[in-house]
Design a protein around this motif. Structure first.
Motif, PDB file in Angstrom:
ATOM      1  N   ALA A  96       7.742   1.324  -1.836  1.00 48.11           N
ATOM      2  CA  ALA A  96       8.035   1.085  -0.414  1.00 48.11           C
ATOM      3  C   ALA A  96       8.750  -0.255  -0.328  1.00 48.11           C
ATOM      4  N   HIS A  97       9.465  -0.456   0.769  1.00 51.12           N
ATOM      5  CA  HIS A  97      10.173  -1.728   0.916  1.00 51.12           C
ATOM      6  C   HIS A  97      10.275  -2.085   2.386  1.00 51.12           C
ATOM      7  N   TRP A  98      10.739  -3.321   2.653  1.00 47.91           N
ATOM      8  CA  TRP A  98      10.966  -3.759   4.032  1.00 47.91           C
ATOM      9  C   TRP A  98      12.305  -3.221   4.516  1.00 47.91           C
ATOM     10  N   ASN A  99      12.443  -3.077   5.825  1.00 47.17           N
ATOM     11  CA  ASN A  99      13.730  -2.768   6.448  1.00 47.17           C
ATOM     12  C   ASN A  99      13.907  -3.763   7.597  1.00 47.17           C
ATOM     13  N   VAL A 100      15.161  -4.058   7.921  1.00 45.71           N
ATOM     14  CA  VAL A 100      15.423  -4.944   9.059  1.00 45.71           C
ATOM     15  C   VAL A 100      16.452  -4.282   9.968  1.00 45.71           C
ATOM     16  N   GLU A 101      16.149  -4.238  11.253  1.00 51.12           N
ATOM     17  CA  GLU A 101      17.119  -3.735  12.245  1.00 51.12           C
ATOM     18  C   GLU A 101      16.856  -4.456  13.561  1.00 51.12           C
ATOM     19  N   SER A 102      17.835  -5.235  13.993  1.00 50.12           N
ATOM     20  CA  SER A 102      17.577  -6.078  15.166  1.00 50.12           C
ATOM     21  C   SER A 102      17.659  -5.297  16.480  1.00 50.12           C
ATOM     22  N   ASP A 103      18.496  -4.279  16.535  1.00 51.10           N
ATOM     23  CA  ASP A 103      18.660  -3.543  17.787  1.00 51.10           C
ATOM     24  C   ASP A 103      17.502  -2.536  17.963  1.00 51.10           C
ATOM     25  N   PRO A 104      16.737  -2.654  19.070  1.00 49.30           N
ATOM     26  CA  PRO A 104      15.549  -1.804  19.221  1.00 49.30           C
ATOM     27  C   PRO A 104      15.848  -0.297  19.186  1.00 49.30           C
ATOM     28  N   GLN A 105      16.945   0.105  19.820  1.00 51.44           N
ATOM     29  CA  GLN A 105      17.263   1.539  19.825  1.00 51.44           C
ATOM     30  C   GLN A 105      17.564   2.013  18.401  1.00 51.44           C
ATOM     31  N   LYS A 106      18.362   1.214  17.685  1.00 49.72           N
ATOM     32  CA  LYS A 106      18.695   1.593  16.303  1.00 49.72           C
ATOM     33  C   LYS A 106      17.444   1.555  15.433  1.00 49.72           C
ATOM     34  N   LEU A 107      16.558   0.605  15.735  1.00 48.77           N
ATOM     35  CA  LEU A 107      15.306   0.505  14.969  1.00 48.77           C
ATOM     36  C   LEU A 107      14.482   1.793  15.146  1.00 48.77           C
ATOM     37  N   ALA A 108      14.429   2.259  16.391  1.00 52.51           N
ATOM     38  CA  ALA A 108      13.682   3.492  16.668  1.00 52.51           C
ATOM     39  C   ALA A 108      14.324   4.676  15.945  1.00 52.51           C
ATOM     40  N   SER A 120       0.829  -1.207   0.000  1.00 53.07           N
ATOM     41  CA  SER A 120       0.000   0.000   0.000  1.00 53.07           C
ATOM     42  C   SER A 120       0.862   1.255   0.000  1.00 53.07           C
ATOM     43  N   GLY A 121       2.185   1.065  -0.030  1.00 45.26           N
ATOM     44  CA  GLY A 121       3.101   2.200  -0.137  1.00 45.26           C
ATOM     45  C   GLY A 121       3.744   2.626   1.172  1.00 45.26           C
ATOM     46  N   ALA A 122       3.497   1.891   2.262  1.00 43.85           N
ATOM     47  CA  ALA A 122       4.066   2.292   3.557  1.00 43.85           C
ATOM     48  C   ALA A 122       5.386   1.573   3.811  1.00 43.85           C
ATOM     49  N   GLN A 123       6.365   2.293   4.305  1.00 46.61           N
ATOM     50  CA  GLN A 123       7.626   1.642   4.679  1.00 46.61           C
ATOM     51  C   GLN A 123       7.436   0.907   6.006  1.00 46.61           C
ATOM     52  N   VAL A 124       8.205  -0.181   6.149  1.00 51.03           N
ATOM     53  CA  VAL A 124       8.018  -1.061   7.300  1.00 51.03           C
ATOM     54  C   VAL A 124       9.390  -1.531   7.791  1.00 51.03           C
ATOM     55  N   VAL A 125       9.546  -1.654   9.114  1.00 48.57           N
ATOM     56  CA  VAL A 125      10.793  -2.229   9.644  1.00 48.57           C
ATOM     57  C   VAL A 125      10.480  -3.290  10.690  1.00 48.57           C
ATOM     58  N   PHE A 126      11.098  -4.462  10.541  1.00 46.02           N
ATOM     59  CA  PHE A 126      10.977  -5.570  11.496  1.00 46.02           C
ATOM     60  C   PHE A 126      12.363  -5.836  12.091  1.00 46.02           C
ATOM     61  N   GLN A 127      12.394  -6.598  13.201  1.00 42.87           N
ATOM     62  CA  GLN A 127      13.710  -6.920  13.776  1.00 42.87           C
ATOM     63  C   GLN A 127      14.424  -8.025  13.007  1.00 42.87           C
ATOM     64  N   ASP A 128      13.650  -8.879  12.374  1.00 39.16           N
ATOM     65  CA  ASP A 128      14.274  -9.885  11.511  1.00 39.16           C
ATOM     66  C   ASP A 128      13.226 -10.409  10.539  1.00 39.16           C
ATOM     67  N   LEU A 129      13.708 -11.038   9.481  1.00 42.49           N
ATOM     68  CA  LEU A 129      12.813 -11.691   8.518  1.00 42.49           C
ATOM     69  C   LEU A 129      13.494 -12.991   8.104  1.00 42.49           C
ATOM     70  N   PRO A 130      12.725 -14.050   7.899  1.00 42.01           N
ATOM     71  CA  PRO A 130      13.363 -15.336   7.600  1.00 42.01           C
ATOM     72  C   PRO A 130      13.759 -15.456   6.129  1.00 42.01           C
ATOM     73  N   VAL A 131      14.623 -14.560   5.683  1.00 46.13           N
ATOM     74  CA  VAL A 131      15.055 -14.587   4.285  1.00 46.13           C
ATOM     75  C   VAL A 131      16.554 -14.346   4.151  1.00 46.13           C
ATOM     76  N   SER A 132      17.260 -14.284   5.296  1.00 40.82           N
ATOM     77  CA  SER A 132      18.651 -13.831   5.258  1.00 40.82           C
ATOM     78  C   SER A 132      19.579 -14.817   4.550  1.00 40.82           C
ATOM     79  N   GLY A 133      19.120 -16.055   4.343  1.00 42.65           N
ATOM     80  CA  GLY A 133      19.971 -17.039   3.676  1.00 42.65           C
ATOM     81  C   GLY A 133      19.936 -16.925   2.153  1.00 42.65           C
ATOM     82  N   ALA A 134      19.201 -15.959   1.651  1.00 39.41           N
ATOM     83  CA  ALA A 134      19.082 -15.804   0.198  1.00 39.41           C
ATOM     84  C   ALA A 134      19.423 -14.364  -0.162  1.00 39.41           C
ATOM     85  N   LYS A 135      20.648 -14.177  -0.677  1.00 41.26           N
ATOM     86  CA  LYS A 135      21.172 -12.805  -0.829  1.00 41.26           C
ATOM     87  C   LYS A 135      20.331 -11.930  -1.747  1.00 41.26           C
TER      88      LYS A 135
END
Ligand code: XCC
Ligand code: SF4
Length: 633
Positions: free
Chosen positions: A603-615, A572-587
């Motif tokens: 829009a695309h996904w973002n991944v950031e595991s550290d909560p402070q950095k995610l914020a 729908s055009g919104a950017q999104v960030v999760f702490q992880d996604l199960p796709v890291s084994g496929a470059k």
């Protein structure tokens, strides 16, 4: 069995005072929770599973694929990228299916109500009429129930629609988004059809092009967000009332020592609403008194909890990670569950207490549970039968420990209509003042926090992120267990304005609203799609959701539904960030989700595991959108 005092090794993960108190108290000493199981497993997650490159879609495998090693392709020749894309798409399909099956039940309940059967009524006539307009249902000179019946039947038809026309509610999207969906050929058609097509295309030997797989994953997710979830929210509001602000409490301490405590857990509010009505029946109250209790106390868990919290102000006892702990208080006569997020361990924990786990949906039974089927045609009688069973347990209650109720309460009930009305003022409901405040920078942007809690990660992660956002003048919209967790943290009330940056604090104080607006359960993320679209249409912030200084996150996601939600946000055009996604084994596929989707979807996904950095990333992304709009002064 080892005696416990709290959970060894859990102090980094359990921060909630009430959870800790219950686990440390005597009744819980023999209780094993998921926290213990996380600690005791003693092995790390499977690399292929967590990286998304284990395929078991046919019986030549299972094949564990290692990216870049030719001998480690699948037997059928499939690459790591295709496997990860298939697995990811199947997660989206499973998540969408769950929302869809839930929504179908709500639509069927709505049709029963329109026919005048059962204990519910059409409560929000205005909303019914606006939905009637979407479905081209005439409203003039017609009885309310007649309109409702036609809307209900048309809504039900959206699930099994076989023509290639778009789902009705997609016409609410911005013109630009609709044009884009048309160009990409991803307008969702029938809700069930999109899940079926997704499963088909990820079968062995069908779609081997990850970009093409993601087109269908987007269409499938859109059929959830703009289809089933939106239908569920709208019809539930019409039937049970659109939420308006009300005060309540979120804490394990809402259980009462002298009353029959019944937790309602799961997702479909049809049962919970019927229980709320039945619990007020003098016959039920009398029965409770006969057993020596002062009354009947209902308390919510997970999203069923959020549904009755939003519409009735009934307190929420627990989020996802506290469901076992609620039983470990020893104070629950029954936990009544319907579907989704109700763990099999509930019956194991309940085994050590007088508590019964009452399953109520033929789809979801549990070893050790007591099954009492909820019959939507006999809603009130079913509810009474369930209550009677629970009430009769009261006398069997042994030692219990209820943590002291925190004085922190919540103000909830921020439907899209309420926000519109609250910010726009009494006489002109509108998002204009919100847009103006975003444009002038007093509100820097919007952070959307949705989804679950997760036993593997600290239960104050949502709080940490939200505090950073509001301190930086970012208004937070929350749903699901994320909202519950922010409620526990004391951020879902107007007094939390003191934790905000100056300009957001001033707005919250003037309007009397919390800096974290609780918008409901997970299906209610559809409210956010509607609100975001309305904000765009109000003007001044671009032409599509992709232009808004806004970003979504589901930091502690656990359920497949969270990925479906993430994907319909992105589509729908919104950017999104999760702490992880199960796709890291496929470059290549990983890069495609994290960057490549920008091309087709904006829009695309973002991944950031550290909560402070995610914020921090959320604020930076908001600023980048402000910059692009030319309002980042
Ligand atoms: Fe389940 Fe909805 Fe996740 Fe909570 S947030 S753990 S899905 S109850 Ni929806
Ligand atoms: Fe292996 Fe291909 Fe079968 Fe998957 S579909 S299990 S990769 S042979």
């Amino acid at each position: 069995m080892a005696m416990r005092n709290g959970c060894e090794g859990c102090s980094d993960i359990i921060k909630c005072g009430s959870s800790k108190d219950v686990l440390a108290a005597k009744p819980a000493q023999n209780v094993i929770t998921a926290y213990d199981r996380v600690q005791r497993r003693g092995m790390s997650a499977c690399l292929f599973g967590s990286g998304g490159t284990c395929c078991r879609n046919c019986n030549m495998g299972p094949c564990q694929i290692i990216d870049g090693i030719e001998d480690m392709l699948g037997i059928c020749g499939v690459s790591a990228d295709t496997v990860a894309a298939r697995n990811f798409a199947r997660i989206v399909a499973a998540g969408s299916a769950s929302h869809t099956d839930h929504a179908r039940e709500m639509v069927k309940g709505f049709i029963e109500t329109a026919k005048g059967h059962g204990p519910h009524q059409i409560k929000d006539v205005e909303k019914l009429k606006s939905l009637a307009a979407v479905f081209d249902v005439a409203t003039e000179d017609r009885e309310i129930n007649e309109i409702a019946l036609e809307v209900g039947e048309k809504a039900l038809a959206e699930f099994g629609k076989q023509d290639d026309e778009p789902l009705s509610m997609t016409k609410r999207a911005t013109a630009k988004r609709q044009a884009l969906w048309k160009k990409l050929n991803i307008f969702p058609r029938g809700v069930d059809r999109e899940v079926v097509e997704m499963m088909h295309r990820t079968h062995m030997g069908v779609d081997q092009d990850y970009e093409n797989i993601m087109l269908q994953a987007s269409r499938c997710a859109l059929s959830d967000g703009w289809g089933s979830s939106m239908l569920s929210t709208e019809l539930t509001d019409i039937m049970f009332g659109t939420p308006v602000p009300r005060r309540s409490i979120v804490d394990l301490g809402v259980l009462k020592p002298d009353q029959v405590n019944i937790a309602v857990h799961g997702h479909e509010p049809l049962l919970a609403e019927s229980l709320c009505i039945a619990a007020q029946d003098p016959e039920m109250v009398e029965l409770a008194k006969k057993q020596g209790a002062k009354g009947i106390n209902l308390a919510g868990v997970c999203c069923t909890g959020n549904e009755i919290l939003m519409r009735r102000g009934i307190p929420v006892a627990a989020g996802f990670v506290q469901q076992e702990i609620a039983i470990a208080t020893g104070a629950l006569e029954a936990m009544v569950v319907d579907v989704q997020c109700t763990m099999e361990s509930l019956a194991q924990v309940a085994n050590g207490f007088h508590t019964d786990i009452i399953t109520t949906n033929y789809r979801a039974k549990m070893p050790g549970g007591v099954h009492i089927q909820f019959d939507e045609h006999e809603a009130l009688n079913s509810a009474k039968q369930i209550l009677t069973h629970a009430i009769k347990n009261f006398k069997k209650r042994g030692e219990c420990f209820i943590p002291e109720e925190k004085k922190l309460d919540v103000v909830v009930g921020f439907s899209h209509e309420t926000i519109n009305y609250m910010l726009g003022g009494r006489f002109r409901a509108s998002y204009r003042p919100l847009n103006d405040n975003i444009i002038n920078g007093r509100i820097r942007g919007i952070g959307v926090m949705v989804g679950c809690d997760n036993f593997r990660l600290a239960d104050d992660t949502h709080e940490l992120i939200a505090r950073h956002l509001i301190k930086n003048n970012v208004l937070v919209l929350a749903t699901g267990c994320a909202a519950t967790s922010l409620g526990r943290a004391g951020l879902v009330n107007p007094e939390a304005a003191r934790f905000c940056g100056d300009s957001l604090a001033e707005i919250c104080e003037t309007v009397g609203m919390p800096p974290v607006l609780h918008m409901g359960s997970c299906v209610d993320n559809s409210r956010i799609l509607v609100a975001a679209t309305q904000i765009v249409k109000e003007g001044g912030l671009g032409e599509d959701i992709t232009d808004l200084p806004a970003i979504g996150t589901a930091p502690l996601w656990m359920s497949e539904k969270a990925v479906a939600i993430g994907q319909y946000f992105v589509a729908s055009g919104a950017q999104v960030v999760f702490q992880d996604l199960p796709v890291s084994g496929a470059k290549k596929f990983n890069k495609y989700l994290l960057e490549g989707l920008m091309g087709p979807l904006g829009a695309h996904w973002n991944v950031e595991s550290d909560p402070q950095k995610l914020a921090e990333l959320m604020v930076a992304k908001i600023d980048a959108k402000r910059e692009a709009l030319g309002i980042n002064k």
